[in-house]
Design an enzyme around this catalytic site. Structure first.
Site, PDB file in Angstrom:
ATOM      1  N   TYR B 296       0.844  -1.208   0.000  1.00  0.00           N
ATOM      2  CA  TYR B 296       0.000   0.000   0.000  1.00  0.00           C
ATOM      3  C   TYR B 296       0.872   1.248   0.000  1.00  0.00           C
ATOM      4  O   TYR B 296       1.699   1.452   0.883  1.00  0.00           O
ATOM      5  CB  TYR B 296      -0.914   0.002   1.225  1.00  0.00           C
ATOM      6  CG  TYR B 296      -2.074   0.940   1.094  1.00  0.00           C
ATOM      7  CD1 TYR B 296      -3.209   0.553   0.392  1.00  0.00           C
ATOM      8  CD2 TYR B 296      -2.042   2.210   1.642  1.00  0.00           C
ATOM      9  CE1 TYR B 296      -4.284   1.419   0.247  1.00  0.00           C
ATOM     10  CE2 TYR B 296      -3.118   3.077   1.505  1.00  0.00           C
ATOM     11  CZ  TYR B 296      -4.235   2.674   0.811  1.00  0.00           C
ATOM     12  OH  TYR B 296      -5.302   3.528   0.669  1.00  0.00           O
ATOM     13  N   TYR B 346      -5.799   5.099  -7.732  1.00  0.00           N
ATOM     14  CA  TYR B 346      -6.073   4.946  -6.306  1.00  0.00           C
ATOM     15  C   TYR B 346      -7.460   4.341  -6.140  1.00  0.00           C
ATOM     16  O   TYR B 346      -8.452   5.060  -6.014  1.00  0.00           O
ATOM     17  CB  TYR B 346      -5.976   6.294  -5.592  1.00  0.00           C
ATOM     18  CG  TYR B 346      -6.169   6.179  -4.093  1.00  0.00           C
ATOM     19  CD1 TYR B 346      -5.150   5.689  -3.277  1.00  0.00           C
ATOM     20  CD2 TYR B 346      -7.366   6.540  -3.483  1.00  0.00           C
ATOM     21  CE1 TYR B 346      -5.325   5.566  -1.918  1.00  0.00           C
ATOM     22  CE2 TYR B 346      -7.547   6.418  -2.111  1.00  0.00           C
ATOM     23  CZ  TYR B 346      -6.523   5.936  -1.340  1.00  0.00           C
ATOM     24  OH  TYR B 346      -6.701   5.812   0.021  1.00  0.00           O
TER      25      TYR B 346
END
Lengths: 147, 390
Positions: B296, B346
Site C-alpha cells: 500500500y 487509487y
C-alpha cells in the site's frame, strides 16, 4: 459532534481556525482549553496518563478518570508544514507537530511563534492557546528554553 | 451447505477503467467491476452469496445485489480503516469460505474519488471522523491544520525519515520505479508517462520537508472487484486458481490508521510488523519466499516502513534497498508492478490486490519472469495476505 467542516462565518473576533470536534469523552479537555487550562486524563486508580481521553483506563480498567493540570511542557517528536492544500481557516501556513508531553502522552498540535523553517525535531516547547471559530480555544505550543 | 473447512482462492478479478471523471454513478462502477470479476471467473453473479467492502464505500450491498441479480445473499461485512484495511477484505472472504458458510464471495471497492469528492483536499464532511470507520481519532488533527491524508501520512513518516536520515530525494526512487511500471501498463492513468528523479524533485511540496506531489498517490475514479471461492471450486472455473495461503489483520495497542502517533516507537509501523508476524506464522513462509509484493503506497514513506516491517531489509535500510533496484522486475522484490496507487490508480488498494492475482496467474503486463511466481505478498499495513500459485 459540534463542528461543521467549512461552513460557519468567522467569529466576531476574527478567529478563523476550525473549532474542536467535541466528543462526549473529551468535553472536559475542551472546556478546560476554553479557560486556557491544559489538562490531561490521569487514572484515579493506577495513576497513569492517557490521551486521547477515554472512559476506561486501558491498564487497570478503572472508570475513575481524573482531569489534572499538566505541566504544558513537551518536545516536538514529529512535524510537517502543510503547503498544499493550504489548511482551511489558517491565515498563514501553520507548523503541525506531534508533541510528546512530560507526562508521557502525545498529541497533535501546532508550534507557534516561529517561522515554519525554524521548527526542529526534539525542540522544547510549552503550551499556549489560540482562538477558534465559535469562541473556542485550542492548546498550541511555542518554543521554550530547555530545562 | 454442510460446514467443513475449505481452502479459499481468488477465482476472478474485474475492474472498470481508471479515470479522473468516470461520468457515471459509483453504484454503476461497482456493478461493472463486479460483473467483470464474475465473468473472469465464469461464475453467475446470481450465485454470489457473500459481499464485502469498506465501511466508507458509498454503494449498498442491496443496491449492488439488485444490479447483479444476487438471489440469496448469505453474508455481508464492511471493513473499517480506509485503505489501511484493504487486504482485510481478502481476509474476511478467506475466513467465510474456510468456515464453509459462503461459496462465492464478492469483494468490491468503487468510487468517484476524483470527480465527486477528493480525499486530498480539505475536508468537506465530518463523516469520516465519527465512530465505526476506524478513523475517529482523526478529529484530534483537524483544528491544527492536519486536514488531509498527506498531512497525517507526513506526520506518521517524519520521525522514521528523520531518524535514519532519509531525504525526500531518497523517496523519489520509489516514485520513479512505480511510474516506470505504470508507463508500460495500458490500464494505468500514467501509462506512457514515466518520471525522472529530477521530475520528482521539481514537483511541489505537499508536506514540507517530507512529501512532494510525486510522493502522493493519485485521486481516481474507478472500481475493482475480486471473487473468492473455495479452492476446489476455483479449480473447475475459468482461470487458474490463486490460493489465499494466509490473510490477517493486525491492530496493536495504540495504533491508528494513519494518524499513527501514539504507539511507543514512531520509527516503525507496528501494525505492519504484526501483520507480517501473523502471515508468516500462518503460512510458514518467510520474506525470501515472496517473488513479488503489492504494498500500500498512499505515500512513499509508508512503502519503506512496510518493507522493513515485513523483513525484506533491516530497520532503516529500506531507502538503500529501493535505491539498489530491489523493486524492479529484475530486483530482489518486484513491487507494485502495476504502478501502484501512485501510477496506476487509487482504488484504495484493491487494484493492487488484483495485480497480485495477475502476478500469480502470470498475466501481468509487467510479469515477473526471472523466477516462477509462487507467492505474492499483499500488504495494506493493518492487513495483509499471501497469494499462492497452486
Amino acid at each position: 459532534m459540534s463542528a461543521e467542516p467549512t461552513g460557519p462565518a468567522p467569529a466576531a473576533d476574527g478567529a478563523t481556525r476550525m473549532p474542536p470536534i467535541v466528543t462526549p469523552d473529551a468535553v472536559a479537555f475542551w472546556a478546560a482549553a476554553d479557560r486556557e487550562e491544559f489538562i490531561g486524563q490521569q487514572c484515579g486508580d493506577c495513576g497513569r496518563f492517557t490521551f486521547p481521553p477515554r472512559p476506561m483506563c486501558p491498564h487497570c480498567h478503572s472508570l475513575k478518570r481524573e482531569d489534572v493540570r499538566l505541566s504544558g511542557r513537551g518536545t516536538v517528536v514529529s512535524y510537517t508544514i502543510p503547503r498544499h492544500p493550504h489548511p482551511f481557516g489558517f491565515k498563514t501556513t501553520p507548523i503541525v507537530a506531534v508533541i510528546e508531553l512530560e507526562e508521557g502522552t502525545r498529541l497533535v498540535s501546532n508550534v507557534v511563534g516561529i517561522a515554519p523553517e525554524a521548527v526542529k525535531m526534539d525542540m522544547a516547547v510549552e503550551v499556549t492557546f489560540e482562538p477558534t471559530m465559535k469562541d473556542h480555544k485550542v492548546p498550541v505550543f511555542r518554543p521554550r528554553s530547555a530545562p | 451447505m454442510s460446514r467443513r473447512f475449505r481452502e479459499a482462492a481468488v477465482a476472478g478479478i474485474g475492474a472498470t477503467e481508471f479515470s479522473k471523471e468516470s461520468g457515471r454513478s459509483e453504484l454503476q462502477l461497482a456493478a461493472e467491476c463486479s460483473l467483470a470479476a464474475c465473468e473472469d471467473a465464469g461464475v453467475d453473479p446470481a450465485d454470489i452469496d457473500g459481499m464485502i467492502t469498506f465501511t466508507i464505500d458509498n454503494s449498498d450491498e442491496i443496491g449492488l445485489g439488485r444490479c447483479l441479480g444476487v438471489k440469496d445473499l448469505a453474508y455481508t461485512a464492511r471493513i473499517p480503516g480506509g485503505g489501511a484495511a484493504a487486504a482485510a477484505t481478502l481476509y474476511q472472504a478467506m475466513a467465510v469460505v474456510n468456515a464453509g458458510v459462503c461459496d462465492n464471495v464478492l469483494i468490491w471497492r468503487a468510487m468517484n474519488e476524483r470527480s465527486q469528492y477528493r480525499f486530498g483536499q480539505n475536508p468537506t464532511s465530518m463523516a469520516g471522523y465519527t465512530g465505526g470507520h476506524g478513523t475517529g481519532s482523526l478529529l484530534w488533527c483537524i483544528p491544527f491544520g492536519a486536514m488531509t491524508p498527506a498531512s497525517w501520512g507526513a506526520l506518521q513518516g517524519a520521525r522514521y525519515l528523520h531518524t535514519y536520515g532519509i531525504t525526500n530525494r531518497d523517496l523519489g526512487h520509489v516514485s520513479v520505479q512505480e511510474r516506470q511500471y505504470a508507463a508500460t501498463n495500458p490500464k494505468a492513468w500514467f501509462f506512457e508517462r514515466p518520471i525522472t528523479l529530477e521530475d520528482h524533485q521539481n514537483s511541489k511540496w505537499i508536506q514540507e520537508p517530507w512529501l512532494r506531489l510525486l510522493d502522493c498517490c493519485q485521486e481516481s475514479d474507478g472500481g475493482v472487484a475480486i471473487l473468492v471461492t473455495s479452492l476446489e471450486r476455483a479449480r473447475d472455473l475459468r482461470q487458474p486458481p490463486v490460493k489465499i495461503a494466509g490473510a490477517c489483520q493486525s491492530i496493536p495497542y495504540n495504533v491508528e490508521v494513519i494518524s499513527n502517533y501514539y504507539h511507543d516507537d514512531l520509527t516503525v509501523m507496528p501494525e505492519a510488523v504484526g501483520t507480517a508476524r501473523r502471515l508468516y506464522a500462518q503460512t510458514g513462509l518467510k520474506p525470501a519466499d515472496m517473488q513479488a509484493a503489492m504494498i500500500y503506497d498512499a505515500f512513499t514513506p509508508q512503502v519503506l516502513m512496510q518493507l522493513e516491517a515485513f523483513g525484506f531489509c533491516g530497520r532503516g535500510e529500506a531507502a538503500d534497498f529501493v535505491k539498489s533496484g530491489a523493486l524492479a522486475l529484475d530486483g530482489a522484490l518486484p513491487t507494485n508492478t502495476h504502478g501502484g496507487l501512485l501510477g496506476e490508480a487509487y482504488i484504495h488498494g484493491v487494484n493492487s490486490m488484483a495485480e497480485g492475482v495477475r502476478q500469480v496467474r502470470g498475466t501481468s503486463v509487467n510479469q515477473v519472469t526471472r523466477r516462477t511466481v509462487e507467492h505474492v505478498l499483499v500488504s495494506s499495513g493493518m492487513a495483509g495476505a499471501i497469494l499462492e500459485k497452486v
